[in-house]
Write a protein that holds these residues in place. Structure first.
Motif, PDB file in Angstrom:
ATOM      1  N   LEU A 162      -1.073  -1.140  -4.648  1.00 45.25           N
ATOM      2  CA  LEU A 162      -0.421  -0.878  -3.355  1.00 45.25           C
ATOM      3  C   LEU A 162       1.091  -0.867  -3.495  1.00 45.25           C
ATOM      4  O   LEU A 162       1.782   0.033  -2.998  1.00 45.25           O
ATOM      5  CB  LEU A 162      -0.860  -1.960  -2.367  1.00 45.25           C
ATOM      6  CG  LEU A 162      -0.719  -1.731  -0.881  1.00 45.25           C
ATOM      7  CD1 LEU A 162      -1.396  -0.452  -0.499  1.00 45.25           C
ATOM      8  CD2 LEU A 162      -1.366  -2.874  -0.154  1.00 45.25           C
ATOM      9  N   MET A 163       1.609  -1.839  -4.240  1.00 43.28           N
ATOM     10  CA  MET A 163       3.052  -1.904  -4.437  1.00 43.28           C
ATOM     11  C   MET A 163       3.543  -0.721  -5.265  1.00 43.28           C
ATOM     12  O   MET A 163       4.595  -0.145  -4.992  1.00 43.28           O
ATOM     13  CB  MET A 163       3.414  -3.210  -5.134  1.00 43.28           C
ATOM     14  CG  MET A 163       4.859  -3.544  -5.017  1.00 43.28           C
ATOM     15  SD  MET A 163       5.272  -4.884  -6.089  1.00 43.28           S
ATOM     16  CE  MET A 163       5.101  -4.147  -7.678  1.00 43.28           C
ATOM     17  N   THR A 210      -1.445   7.097 -11.656  1.00 49.47           N
ATOM     18  CA  THR A 210      -1.333   5.742 -12.208  1.00 49.47           C
ATOM     19  C   THR A 210      -1.885   4.713 -11.238  1.00 49.47           C
ATOM     20  O   THR A 210      -2.527   3.738 -11.657  1.00 49.47           O
ATOM     21  CB  THR A 210       0.136   5.439 -12.526  1.00 49.47           C
ATOM     22  OG1 THR A 210       0.646   6.497 -13.298  1.00 49.47           O
ATOM     23  CG2 THR A 210       0.267   4.163 -13.290  1.00 49.47           C
ATOM     24  N   VAL A 211      -1.642   4.918  -9.927  1.00 53.20           N
ATOM     25  CA  VAL A 211      -2.216   4.028  -8.917  1.00 53.20           C
ATOM     26  C   VAL A 211      -3.744   4.045  -9.006  1.00 53.20           C
ATOM     27  O   VAL A 211      -4.404   2.997  -9.022  1.00 53.20           O
ATOM     28  CB  VAL A 211      -1.730   4.440  -7.511  1.00 53.20           C
ATOM     29  CG1 VAL A 211      -2.488   3.682  -6.447  1.00 53.20           C
ATOM     30  CG2 VAL A 211      -0.269   4.202  -7.376  1.00 53.20           C
ATOM     31  N   LEU A 212      -4.303   5.256  -9.109  1.00 55.55           N
ATOM     32  CA  LEU A 212      -5.760   5.366  -9.220  1.00 55.55           C
ATOM     33  C   LEU A 212      -6.263   4.719 -10.500  1.00 55.55           C
ATOM     34  O   LEU A 212      -7.320   4.075 -10.519  1.00 55.55           O
ATOM     35  CB  LEU A 212      -6.175   6.832  -9.184  1.00 55.55           C
ATOM     36  CG  LEU A 212      -5.943   7.534  -7.877  1.00 55.55           C
ATOM     37  CD1 LEU A 212      -6.331   8.980  -7.989  1.00 55.55           C
ATOM     38  CD2 LEU A 212      -6.760   6.877  -6.807  1.00 55.55           C
ATOM     39  N   VAL A 271      -1.899   4.499   3.096  1.00 53.88           N
ATOM     40  CA  VAL A 271      -0.598   4.765   2.490  1.00 53.88           C
ATOM     41  C   VAL A 271      -0.598   6.110   1.781  1.00 53.88           C
ATOM     42  O   VAL A 271       0.330   6.915   1.928  1.00 53.88           O
ATOM     43  CB  VAL A 271      -0.226   3.623   1.519  1.00 53.88           C
ATOM     44  CG1 VAL A 271       0.936   4.020   0.638  1.00 53.88           C
ATOM     45  CG2 VAL A 271       0.139   2.389   2.292  1.00 53.88           C
ATOM     46  N   MET A 272      -1.684   6.409   1.036  1.00 58.45           N
ATOM     47  CA  MET A 272      -1.744   7.701   0.338  1.00 58.45           C
ATOM     48  C   MET A 272      -1.845   8.856   1.317  1.00 58.45           C
ATOM     49  O   MET A 272      -1.253   9.910   1.092  1.00 58.45           O
ATOM     50  CB  MET A 272      -2.934   7.712  -0.605  1.00 58.45           C
ATOM     51  CG  MET A 272      -2.657   6.998  -1.889  1.00 58.45           C
ATOM     52  SD  MET A 272      -3.980   7.233  -3.050  1.00 58.45           S
ATOM     53  CE  MET A 272      -3.240   6.488  -4.468  1.00 58.45           C
ATOM     54  N   ASN A 314       6.454   4.331  -5.724  1.00 57.01           N
ATOM     55  CA  ASN A 314       6.388   5.741  -6.121  1.00 57.01           C
ATOM     56  C   ASN A 314       6.811   6.644  -4.973  1.00 57.01           C
ATOM     57  O   ASN A 314       7.575   7.601  -5.167  1.00 57.01           O
ATOM     58  CB  ASN A 314       4.949   6.048  -6.560  1.00 57.01           C
ATOM     59  CG  ASN A 314       4.793   7.463  -7.026  1.00 57.01           C
ATOM     60  OD1 ASN A 314       5.708   8.017  -7.602  1.00 57.01           O
ATOM     61  ND2 ASN A 314       3.649   8.037  -6.769  1.00 57.01           N
ATOM     62  N   PHE A 315       6.366   6.314  -3.762  1.00 54.09           N
ATOM     63  CA  PHE A 315       6.724   7.117  -2.590  1.00 54.09           C
ATOM     64  C   PHE A 315       8.227   7.079  -2.339  1.00 54.09           C
ATOM     65  O   PHE A 315       8.875   8.124  -2.195  1.00 54.09           O
ATOM     66  CB  PHE A 315       5.952   6.576  -1.386  1.00 54.09           C
ATOM     67  CG  PHE A 315       6.343   7.198  -0.081  1.00 54.09           C
ATOM     68  CD1 PHE A 315       6.220   8.556   0.108  1.00 54.09           C
ATOM     69  CD2 PHE A 315       6.816   6.416   0.947  1.00 54.09           C
ATOM     70  CE1 PHE A 315       6.571   9.127   1.317  1.00 54.09           C
ATOM     71  CE2 PHE A 315       7.169   6.975   2.147  1.00 54.09           C
ATOM     72  CZ  PHE A 315       7.052   8.330   2.333  1.00 54.09           C
TER      73      PHE A 315
END
Lengths: 88, 132
Positions: free
Chosen positions: A61-62, A40-42, B73-74, A67-68
């Motif tokens: 970024l947020m 989803t970030v991508l 971050v990734m 997610n992390f």
């Protein structure tokens, strides 16, 4: 080429969601949901660039950080879970 | 400028292909640990290639620094999640599917079905041990 990347990401999101629904164990579901969040970030980055959004990278970024932390929290909860039902 | 556009196209295509390969591996592989491997390995490189392709397409802006931060971050988050999830699954009683017959022989459909039955029983708490 951005359209090809968007189509690949959409197919990827569908396949990951299938694994999240039919995953045999809990850890498969956690892995699939984490992978779904990364994709989803991508998708936010690629789609926001294709549509010319204003500040899509901040949202991506947020979302990556949320997610992390969320996956880490669920994973630490289920690490204490034993297959016989009691907490160890 | 044209070379940068070509590089961006190549990065986007390769990244999309790698992400798609990771999803197919996540759906098709028989075991949890092999699924973890397929998801983690291709996910990192595919994500980085897609972000680099977008970065080359936008040009030098403030967003470039934010995209580099997103790559950082990734690179920190994905191996951490993979390591922790593998440890949690090993503590939670998921056994890797061991083939002890011949390394060159493919697994028969009954074997993969047996693996799924083991994991379903592990999830529902019927038995923690893998029945032989």
């Amino acid at each position: 080429m951005i359209a090809a990347a968007i189509v690949a990401l959409l197919i990827t999101l569908a396949l990951t969601l299938i694994r999240a629904f039919m995953g045999p164990s809990i850890y498969d579901r956690i892995l699939a949901v984490n992978s779904f969040g990364t994709k989803t970030v991508l998708f936010i980055v690629v789609g926001g660039h294709a549509l010319g959004w204003f500040s899509y990278v901040d949202i991506a970024l947020m979302y990556a950080l949320v997610n992390f932390i969320g996956t880490l929290a669920v994973m630490r909860f289920f690490e204490q879970y034993s297959p016989h039902g009691e907490r160890s | 400028m044209i070379i940068i556009g070509w590089l961006s196209d190549v990065c986007l295509l390769l990244g999309g292909f790698l992400v798609l390969t990771g999803a197919v591996g996540l759906l098709r592989l028989p075991d949890f640990f092999t699924r973890l491997h397929a998801a983690s390995v291709t996910e990192t490189l595919g994500a980085v290639l897609l972000i680099i392709g977008i970065m080359l397409d936008t040009g030098l802006m403030l967003d470039t620094a934010k995209l580099i931060l997103l790559i950082c971050v990734m690179f920190i988050a994905n191996p951490t999640i993979t390591h922790g999830l593998c440890r949690a699954a090993a503590h939670g009683g998921i056994k890797p599917a061991m083939e002890t017959k011949s390394p060159m022989q493919n697994s028969t459909p009954s074997d993969s079905k047996n693996i799924y039955e083991n994991q379903i029983q592990t999830e529902t708490g019927v038995s923690g041990k893998a029945p032989k």
